[in-house]
Design a protein around this motif. Sequence first.
Motif, PDB file in Angstrom:
ATOM      1  N   THR A 183       0.830  -1.211   0.000  1.00 20.13           N
ATOM      2  CA  THR A 183       0.000   0.000   0.000  1.00 20.13           C
ATOM      3  C   THR A 183       0.860   1.254   0.000  1.00 20.13           C
ATOM      4  O   THR A 183       0.627   2.192  -0.772  1.00 20.13           O
ATOM      5  N   VAL A 184       1.854   1.275   0.878  1.00 16.84           N
ATOM      6  CA  VAL A 184       2.751   2.436   0.953  1.00 16.84           C
ATOM      7  C   VAL A 184       3.515   2.602  -0.355  1.00 16.84           C
ATOM      8  O   VAL A 184       3.669   3.718  -0.866  1.00 16.84           O
ATOM      9  N   LEU A 185       3.993   1.485  -0.922  1.00 15.72           N
ATOM     10  CA  LEU A 185       4.755   1.551  -2.162  1.00 15.72           C
ATOM     11  C   LEU A 185       3.916   2.129  -3.291  1.00 15.72           C
ATOM     12  O   LEU A 185       4.372   3.026  -4.024  1.00 15.72           O
ATOM     13  N   PHE A 186       2.687   1.629  -3.441  1.00 11.69           N
ATOM     14  CA  PHE A 186       1.823   2.149  -4.488  1.00 11.69           C
ATOM     15  C   PHE A 186       1.495   3.619  -4.281  1.00 11.69           C
ATOM     16  O   PHE A 186       1.428   4.396  -5.236  1.00 11.69           O
ATOM     17  N   PHE A 187       1.299   4.006  -3.019  1.00 13.32           N
ATOM     18  CA  PHE A 187       0.994   5.401  -2.740  1.00 13.32           C
ATOM     19  C   PHE A 187       2.183   6.297  -3.088  1.00 13.32           C
ATOM     20  O   PHE A 187       2.020   7.369  -3.674  1.00 13.32           O
ATOM     21  N   VAL A 188       3.385   5.871  -2.718  1.00 10.00           N
ATOM     22  CA  VAL A 188       4.585   6.658  -3.022  1.00 10.00           C
ATOM     23  C   VAL A 188       4.762   6.802  -4.524  1.00 10.00           C
ATOM     24  O   VAL A 188       5.067   7.893  -5.031  1.00 10.00           O
ATOM     25  N   ILE A 189       4.550   5.704  -5.266  1.00  7.38           N
ATOM     26  CA  ILE A 189       4.686   5.763  -6.716  1.00  7.38           C
ATOM     27  C   ILE A 189       3.627   6.686  -7.316  1.00  7.38           C
ATOM     28  O   ILE A 189       3.918   7.524  -8.190  1.00  7.38           O
ATOM     29  N   ALA A 190       2.390   6.542  -6.832  1.00  2.00           N
ATOM     30  CA  ALA A 190       1.314   7.387  -7.358  1.00  2.00           C
ATOM     31  C   ALA A 190       1.570   8.861  -7.050  1.00  2.00           C
ATOM     32  O   ALA A 190       1.334   9.735  -7.890  1.00  2.00           O
ATOM     33  N   ARG A 191       2.063   9.143  -5.842  1.00  2.00           N
ATOM     34  CA  ARG A 191       2.339  10.540  -5.488  1.00  2.00           C
ATOM     35  C   ARG A 191       3.486  11.093  -6.326  1.00  2.00           C
ATOM     36  O   ARG A 191       3.476  12.259  -6.731  1.00  2.00           O
ATOM     37  N   HIS A 192       4.481  10.246  -6.598  1.00  2.00           N
ATOM     38  CA  HIS A 192       5.591  10.682  -7.447  1.00  2.00           C
ATOM     39  C   HIS A 192       5.098  11.032  -8.846  1.00  2.00           C
ATOM     40  O   HIS A 192       5.481  12.060  -9.411  1.00  2.00           O
ATOM     41  N   TRP A 193       4.241  10.174  -9.403  1.00  2.00           N
ATOM     42  CA  TRP A 193       3.688  10.464 -10.727  1.00  2.00           C
ATOM     43  C   TRP A 193       2.856  11.751 -10.693  1.00  2.00           C
ATOM     44  O   TRP A 193       2.899  12.547 -11.629  1.00  2.00           O
TER      45      TRP A 193
END
Length: 426
Positions: free
Chosen positions: A210-220
Amino acid sequence: MTYRSIDSERYSIWLGQVLALAAAYTLAGRLALLLAIPPGYASAVWPAAGIALAAVLLYGNRLWPGILLGSFCVNAITAWQHGPSWWSMGTAAAIGVGASFQALAGAGLIRRFVGFPTSLNRESEIAKFLLLGGPVSCVVGATCGAAVLLCGTIPPSRFLFSWFTWWVGDTVGVLIFTPLILTFLALPRSAWTKRRFTVGAPLVVTFAVTVLFFVIARHWDQKRGEQAFRQQAHVVVSAIREKCQVPLESVLCLQNFYHGSENITRDEFHTVVGAMLQRHPGMQALEWVERVPRDSRTDYERHQSAELSSPYHITERDSQSRMTLATVRDEYFPVRYLAPLEGNERALGYDLGSSPVRLAALRLACDTGEAVASGRLVLVQEEHHRSGIIIFAPVYRTGHSGGHGGRAPPRTSRVYLGCFSCRGHY
């Protein structure tokens, strides 16, 4: 052992539990705020909510002060970093109250409809436990927190978004961290210990993903925002260049006009400038600014007064922005010709050298021989205190142009006569 000593021991145990819970809540909250979505305090994952619910279920409602204290510390620290105030401290306290009520509500619903302690062996019990402790009870904290932030931290248009983010963050925190903590501390131990791997490992992996996907989404999202900002900035820069091109060409045209004439009279200046202003109404004024040495000031003012048939003085603005006679300086840069005169009367005779911003642009134009724009300033004739700029194009004595070899003659050679300038809001 006396009752007093027993009570003192119980109080010490209770205080230690409260402080331990506050510390755990603060640490988890600070880490979770790294994932917070500005400008509020809502995070996509809020493990502290799961820690709070587990603590109340395991040790009773009496630990609610630890939740209040921990939540207050998390939000107070965040507010302090952005500028402390009584309002921000009150906001942190109100959010802490909402977090405490949420944990108490979740624990109360679980005890009432599921029962606790329990081993959660049946699927219906597990479903009720997760539903009541997560999505249902987390409405309390999200509603309280978003409502508090609505009173000054977030605009009304972002209320639903902040509420939903808050609710999702608390819900995910409860669904992951409450069962994880119970596998280590809940009773009966025999039932919960067996689940440390079968339940705990998937929850940890789920949290990490969950954290990984959120970090990636926020980066995008940040990259997309940066790209949009660059595009908007390019549009603004292009608009500014286009806006400044007209006044720049105007002063350069006047500069060339002066080079082709032995002397420009006031009438000739107004004739040429009047045609320019009619074609480009966005310009506020065009001026001829002359360099006047100190020993020539009196003769210069007398000559201009005779030419205008009215008193002419070299002026400057005092600390109250009132026009006064210019103080003694080595040289002055007063406005001699000005068009249109109507609405700009205060600028006639004004010494541009009395303003550090204007003087810096004048000096740079004199030294380089190039057209130079001033920094942002309030124009002398501006009554509404709007900001503007002035573009200067220097003029030198015939045979001493500042453009030879790309270098301007030094000021000490005294060949600098003055400059044309265009002022306005660009």
